[in-house]
Design an enzyme around this catalytic site. Structure first.
Site, PDB file in Angstrom:
ATOM      1  N   ARG A   4       0.837  -1.208   0.000  1.00 36.39           N
ATOM      2  CA  ARG A   4       0.000   0.000   0.000  1.00 36.39           C
ATOM      3  C   ARG A   4       0.867   1.252   0.000  1.00 36.39           C
ATOM      4  O   ARG A   4       1.341   1.701   1.030  1.00 36.39           O
ATOM      5  CB  ARG A   4      -0.959  -0.037   1.206  1.00 36.39           C
ATOM      6  CG  ARG A   4      -2.113  -1.019   1.005  1.00 36.39           C
ATOM      7  CD  ARG A   4      -2.909  -1.246   2.241  1.00 36.39           C
ATOM      8  NE  ARG A   4      -2.171  -1.981   3.258  1.00 36.39           N
ATOM      9  CZ  ARG A   4      -2.687  -2.329   4.439  1.00 36.39           C
ATOM     10  NH1 ARG A   4      -3.906  -1.988   4.761  1.00 36.39           N
ATOM     11  NH2 ARG A   4      -1.953  -3.011   5.309  1.00 36.39           N
ATOM     12  N   ASN A  57       8.279 -10.046   7.937  1.00 38.08           N
ATOM     13  CA  ASN A  57       7.029  -9.969   8.694  1.00 38.08           C
ATOM     14  C   ASN A  57       5.791 -10.027   7.794  1.00 38.08           C
ATOM     15  O   ASN A  57       4.720 -10.447   8.240  1.00 38.08           O
ATOM     16  CB  ASN A  57       7.061  -8.653   9.501  1.00 38.08           C
ATOM     17  CG  ASN A  57       5.700  -8.247   9.996  1.00 38.08           C
ATOM     18  OD1 ASN A  57       5.191  -8.806  10.966  1.00 38.08           O
ATOM     19  ND2 ASN A  57       5.082  -7.279   9.321  1.00 38.08           N
ATOM     20  N   TYR A  74      -2.973 -21.756   6.910  1.00 40.63           N
ATOM     21  CA  TYR A  74      -2.231 -20.695   7.614  1.00 40.63           C
ATOM     22  C   TYR A  74      -1.226 -21.321   8.588  1.00 40.63           C
ATOM     23  O   TYR A  74      -0.034 -20.993   8.561  1.00 40.63           O
ATOM     24  CB  TYR A  74      -3.187 -19.755   8.364  1.00 40.63           C
ATOM     25  CG  TYR A  74      -2.434 -18.697   9.140  1.00 40.63           C
ATOM     26  CD1 TYR A  74      -1.738 -17.692   8.481  1.00 40.63           C
ATOM     27  CD2 TYR A  74      -2.381 -18.728  10.538  1.00 40.63           C
ATOM     28  CE1 TYR A  74      -1.009 -16.742   9.181  1.00 40.63           C
ATOM     29  CE2 TYR A  74      -1.669 -17.775  11.248  1.00 40.63           C
ATOM     30  CZ  TYR A  74      -0.977 -16.783  10.572  1.00 40.63           C
ATOM     31  OH  TYR A  74      -0.246 -15.850  11.265  1.00 40.63           O
ATOM     32  N   PRO A 126       4.243 -15.228  17.760  1.00 43.48           N
ATOM     33  CA  PRO A 126       3.199 -14.599  18.585  1.00 43.48           C
ATOM     34  C   PRO A 126       1.878 -15.349  18.533  1.00 43.48           C
ATOM     35  O   PRO A 126       1.560 -16.013  17.556  1.00 43.48           O
ATOM     36  CB  PRO A 126       3.024 -13.213  17.946  1.00 43.48           C
ATOM     37  CG  PRO A 126       4.129 -13.046  16.950  1.00 43.48           C
ATOM     38  CD  PRO A 126       4.532 -14.426  16.556  1.00 43.48           C
TER      39      PRO A 126
HETATM   40  P1  NDP Z   1      -1.429  -6.773   9.471  1.00 40.71           P
HETATM   41  O1  NDP Z   1      -2.519  -7.186   8.531  1.00 40.71           O
HETATM   42  O2  NDP Z   1      -1.662  -5.585  10.333  1.00 40.71           O
HETATM   43  O3  NDP Z   1      -0.070  -6.577   8.663  1.00 40.71           O
HETATM   44  C1  NDP Z   1       0.311  -7.401   7.613  1.00 40.71           C
HETATM   45  C2  NDP Z   1       1.368  -6.707   6.786  1.00 40.71           C
HETATM   46  O4  NDP Z   1       1.808  -7.598   5.739  1.00 40.71           O
HETATM   47  C3  NDP Z   1       0.858  -5.447   6.131  1.00 40.71           C
HETATM   48  O5  NDP Z   1       1.822  -4.435   6.266  1.00 40.71           O
HETATM   49  C4  NDP Z   1       0.719  -5.845   4.664  1.00 40.71           C
HETATM   50  O6  NDP Z   1       1.006  -4.720   3.858  1.00 40.71           O
HETATM   51  C5  NDP Z   1       1.822  -6.886   4.524  1.00 40.71           C
HETATM   52  N1  NDP Z   1       1.613  -7.776   3.383  1.00 40.71           N
HETATM   53  C6  NDP Z   1       0.635  -8.684   3.212  1.00 40.71           C
HETATM   54  N2  NDP Z   1       0.752  -9.275   2.013  1.00 40.71           N
HETATM   55  C7  NDP Z   1       1.848  -8.731   1.416  1.00 40.71           C
HETATM   56  C8  NDP Z   1       2.487  -8.903   0.173  1.00 40.71           C
HETATM   57  N3  NDP Z   1       2.028  -9.792  -0.722  1.00 40.71           N
HETATM   58  N4  NDP Z   1       3.593  -8.188  -0.111  1.00 40.71           N
HETATM   59  C9  NDP Z   1       4.068  -7.295   0.779  1.00 40.71           C
HETATM   60  N5  NDP Z   1       3.506  -7.075   1.982  1.00 40.71           N
HETATM   61  C10 NDP Z   1       2.398  -7.776   2.291  1.00 40.71           C
HETATM   62  O7  NDP Z   1      -1.171  -8.058  10.365  1.00 40.71           O
HETATM   63  P2  NDP Z   1      -0.014  -8.372  11.447  1.00 40.71           P
HETATM   64  O8  NDP Z   1       0.817  -7.212  11.740  1.00 40.71           O
HETATM   65  O9  NDP Z   1      -0.685  -9.050  12.568  1.00 40.71           O
HETATM   66  O10 NDP Z   1       0.797  -9.467  10.647  1.00 40.71           O
HETATM   67  C11 NDP Z   1       2.197  -9.422  10.466  1.00 40.71           C
HETATM   68  C12 NDP Z   1       2.736 -10.836  10.505  1.00 40.71           C
HETATM   69  O11 NDP Z   1       2.502 -11.366  11.815  1.00 40.71           O
HETATM   70  C13 NDP Z   1       2.074 -11.814   9.538  1.00 40.71           C
HETATM   71  O12 NDP Z   1       3.073 -12.636   8.993  1.00 40.71           O
HETATM   72  C14 NDP Z   1       1.129 -12.612  10.431  1.00 40.71           C
HETATM   73  O13 NDP Z   1       0.886 -13.889   9.907  1.00 40.71           O
HETATM   74  C15 NDP Z   1       1.937 -12.664  11.693  1.00 40.71           C
HETATM   75  N6  NDP Z   1       1.235 -12.948  12.936  1.00 40.71           N
HETATM   76  C16 NDP Z   1       0.144 -12.206  13.330  1.00 40.71           C
HETATM   77  C17 NDP Z   1      -0.468 -12.492  14.535  1.00 40.71           C
HETATM   78  C18 NDP Z   1      -1.681 -11.759  15.002  1.00 40.71           C
HETATM   79  O14 NDP Z   1      -2.458 -12.315  15.800  1.00 40.71           O
HETATM   80  N7  NDP Z   1      -1.896 -10.532  14.592  1.00 40.71           N
HETATM   81  C19 NDP Z   1       0.045 -13.543  15.436  1.00 40.71           C
HETATM   82  C20 NDP Z   1       1.167 -14.268  14.914  1.00 40.71           C
HETATM   83  C21 NDP Z   1       1.747 -13.953  13.728  1.00 40.71           C
HETATM   84  P3  NDP Z   1       0.272  -4.350   2.487  1.00 40.71           P
HETATM   85  O15 NDP Z   1      -1.152  -4.833   2.585  1.00 40.71           O
HETATM   86  O16 NDP Z   1       0.409  -2.855   2.417  1.00 40.71           O
HETATM   87  O17 NDP Z   1       1.084  -5.049   1.456  1.00 40.71           O
HETATM   88  C1  8X3 Z   2      -1.925 -15.495  14.318  1.00 38.06           C
HETATM   89  C2  8X3 Z   2      -2.328 -16.172  15.571  1.00 38.06           C
HETATM   90  O1  8X3 Z   2      -3.972 -17.849  16.555  1.00 38.06           O
HETATM   91  O2  8X3 Z   2      -4.838 -16.251  14.969  1.00 38.06           O
HETATM   92  O3  8X3 Z   2      -0.810 -16.099  13.775  1.00 38.06           O
HETATM   93  O4  8X3 Z   2      -3.457 -18.072  14.225  1.00 38.06           O
HETATM   94  S1  8X3 Z   2      -3.709 -17.129  15.290  1.00 38.06           S
END
Ligand code: NDP
Ligand code: 8X3
Length: 247
Positions: free
Chosen positions: A34, A80, A146, A176
């Protein structure tokens, strides 16, 4: 001054990690799709923005190769960028969702790693922090692809450690649990009510919590490698195995 490249920096963990390291005086490269958000963040944090979709292999390599000299020595890569899509059981899940999770969480992470890693090995130092999940360690209904993708991230991280033995490059898998970011909004395709219900009546982790954990791992002395770090909100815990009984 050290340089950190954070993928998925337009929201959630990635944005919090970028802000945390910027406040510690690091040079920043932020990556995401974005453009508006990314450019605004880069302007605020004096970072270099890479508008890029990690699923596009050629685009990833071109983006990393395009880094200006002052940002090109990446000391820390935070892989990430990632997402979950849907919570349907496997026999009903949307195959396009599965494909997007594999392309982003697995293949995208591999592309960025492969683009950045040779420089780290050449320099004899560096740190790759991968964003895993508790979903890699504990199955749950609807976690299917996932959880599978995050299990790949965990094992890939450990195998990187094996390959990088003696190079001085560190690898950490952060794992996390429930954290309030845009994660659930993305998973439920914009359904605000469904997303809010995930965190209702409990205190989830925040992006700042994960940024703090990431900074701790990275700022340890170079001879210390945290292989894996699993973090849950205190309010999240374990249940018994599900037993299906005939009535
Ligand atoms: P968000 O949705 O807030 O952030 C996800 C980020 O990933 C955004 O900045 C998005 O940016 C980017 N993204 C997604 N697809 C693409 C792509 N194809 N290319 C480049 N960037 C991409 O979620 P989180 O911050 O929670 O997630 C971050 C990471 O943490 C992920 O890998 C998620 O699986 C992991 N995670 C999350 C947990 C939770 O409960 N929230 C727990 C454990 C792990 P944009 O759309 O601008 O490209
Ligand atoms: C994100 C945590 O429990 O929603 O990775 O899969 S959970």
């Amino acid at each position: 001054m050290k340089t950190i490249l954070v993928t998925g920096a337009t929201s959630g963990f990635g944005e919090a990690i970028a802000r945390r390291f910027a406040s510690d005086g690091w040079k920043l490269v932020v990556l995401g799709r974005r453009q508006d958000r990314l450019v605004a963040l880069a302007r605020e944090l004096k970072a270099h923005a890479l508008v890029c979709d990690v699923r596009r292999r050629k685009e990833v390599f071109e983006a990393v190769a395009s880094l200006p000299k002052e940002f090109a020595t990446v000391d820390v890569l935070v892989n990430n960028a990632g997402l979950a899509l849907g919570m349907e059981p496997a026999h009903k899940a949307d195959l396009d969702d599965w494909e997007q999770m594999v392309d982003t969480n697995i293949k995208g992470l591999m592309f960025v790693t492969r683009a950045v890693l040779p420089g780290m090995v050449e320099r004899g130092r560096g740190h790759i922090v991968n964003m895993g999940s508790t979903a890699s360690n504990y199955p749950y209904p609807g976690g299917n692809a996932y959880g599978g993708s995050k299990a790949f991230v965990k094992q890939f991280s450990l195998n990187l450690r094996a390959d990088l033995s003696g190079t001085g490059v560190r690898v950490t898998n952060l794992e996390p649990g429930l954290a309030e970011t845009e994660f659930s909004l993305v998973r439920f395709k914009g359904d605000q009510d469904k997303a809010a219900a995930v965190y209702k009546g409990m205190q989830p982790l925040t992006g700042q919590d994960i940024a703090e954990a990431c900074a701790w791992c990275v700022n340890l002395p170079a001879h210390v490698n945290v292989n894996r770090m699993e973090i849950m909100p205190t309010a999240q815990s374990f249940g018994p195995f599900a037993v299906h009984r005939k009535t």
